[in-house]
Enzyme design. Sequence first.
Site, PDB file in Angstrom:
ATOM      1  N   SER A  91     -23.069  35.076   8.409  1.00  0.00           N
ATOM      2  CA  SER A  91     -23.525  35.606   7.120  1.00  0.00           C
ATOM      3  C   SER A  91     -24.126  37.003   7.221  1.00  0.00           C
ATOM      4  CB  SER A  91     -24.549  34.647   6.519  1.00  0.00           C
ATOM      5  OG  SER A  91     -24.058  33.349   6.624  1.00  0.00           O
TER       6      SER A  91
ATOM      7  N   ARG B 189     -23.564  45.845  10.618  1.00  0.00           N
ATOM      8  CA  ARG B 189     -24.991  46.041  10.887  1.00  0.00           C
ATOM      9  C   ARG B 189     -25.678  44.708  10.674  1.00  0.00           C
ATOM     10  NH1 ARG B 189     -25.714  46.456   5.269  1.00  0.00           N
ATOM     11  NH2 ARG B 189     -23.624  46.931   4.609  1.00  0.00           N
TER      12      ARG B 189
ATOM     13  N   ASP C 236     -20.863  33.480   4.300  1.00  0.00           N
ATOM     14  CA  ASP C 236     -21.371  32.302   3.578  1.00  0.00           C
ATOM     15  C   ASP C 236     -20.993  32.304   2.096  1.00  0.00           C
ATOM     16  OD1 ASP C 236     -23.094  34.436   3.153  1.00  0.00           O
ATOM     17  OD2 ASP C 236     -24.948  33.326   3.556  1.00  0.00           O
TER      18      ASP C 236
END
Length: 483
Positions: free
Chosen positions: A157, A172, A210
Amino acid sequence: MVHLGPKAPAHRKGTFTDVPDVLLAELKSLETQFTVSPDKLREIVAHFINELEKGLSVAGGNIPMIPGWVMDCPTGKEKGDYLAIDLGGTNLRVVLVRLGGNRDFDTTQSKYPLPGYMRTATSEQLWDFIADCLKKFVEEVYPEGCDSELPLGFTFSYPASQNKINEGVLQRWTKGWDINDVEGHDVVPMLQKAIKKVGVPIDVVALINDTTGTLVASMYTDPETIMGLIFGTGVNGAYYEIVKDIPKLQGKLSDDIAPDSPMAINCEYGAFDNELVVLPRTKYDVQIDLESPKPGQQSFEKMNSGYYLGEILRLVLLELAEEKQLIFKGQDLTKLHQAYIMDTSFPARIEEDPFENLSEVYDVFMEVLSIETTVPERKVIRRVCELIGERSARLSVCGIAAICKKRGYTKGHCAADGSVYNKYPDFKVRAAKALRDIFQWKDDEEDPITIVAAEDGSGVGAAVISALTEKRLKQGKSVGLAV
Ligand code: BGC
């Protein structure tokens, strides 16, 4: 006199007559700073739509709009056994999902708490930890051993670029994670290598955000689903775009992907308005951003996700106590000085206090901060929590409205999951009200677009996506960019 909103639940009503005028004036100013008017919401949504489009363009923009390579909508008939893992903020969840093929499923799962050091561990420690947990799980659910390789859907996620379904190059870290040597790398081979080391027969077939998992899991059980959303430690949404409306993919796809084929998009809209054009940031938001490991990133998420709500509260209280000397006089503020000492359960508990004298708030402050509070102080604290919680809910729906407007959805179910959606008091009521403020539905009209509780995205969703992927591969269809 400070006014509570017209729809505030009865237990919230109360007078502020015992609150000193100087403190009331501060509260009034905080109300102004944290209130997002219907007009402002609509302004944010208009800019949001532009940013969604920019993210799909060749040039790109703040919002990554990552194609998730899920190019089929589930029919509910998908079948089979799949493993799924979800690397969350506090736990690793491992699930065995049995898809029944009739919009039904069965799950067996275990949760493994992430050791405290994990958010800043080494990359190898992270993958080894996950592989060890997988091994333990597989040994438990298949005590006799398993005779074939198990397909695994990996819910990751974080913003990860994907040129194909079983790839995820971490752009990132978000939500306070900061593990070296993962950013810029594909996480799938790293996980697969660690799995190989522990010797379990698992093949990572899909990497899933997710939100995409939530979208697909909910569509598996409810065909009226139009998007998948997470309002939790982070915020984000996914929906199906039409391939021909994704300029950045043009000329890069194999012929088997028709122009009108659906493509799940992981928006990564926590990064909305990193250029700070429209977000109504307060000085507290500015400070959170500056002191975060990634200043200038996830600007939208930092204003409304669960990772930050308690921290926003802490900064407001610290200012009232220390700089303005209006609360907690003569008390030791050492703990209040500790960044992120209050997670979202803290403002949530404060808002939930059912007692007239806010005695729960008293207990929370003693427990967590060793600070004694007076009744007027507690009223002010609660009102500040309401302001933060309400702003979070109102901002949260801007992404929903933008996706609906972009895709022309005038009705449907927006499937939501995450701790803020599930546990933060009144989030649902506040979010529904904000959607009404944006869309201006008639008073006698029922909400045509509703936020509903999602199915388990990182379990069922990951399994359905793995099943859809296997089917495509069997049919010789592509699951990524043409090479
Ligand atoms: C991540 C997203 C994720 C969201 C909700 C964000 O911080 O960047 O990938 O979907 O949190 O978990």
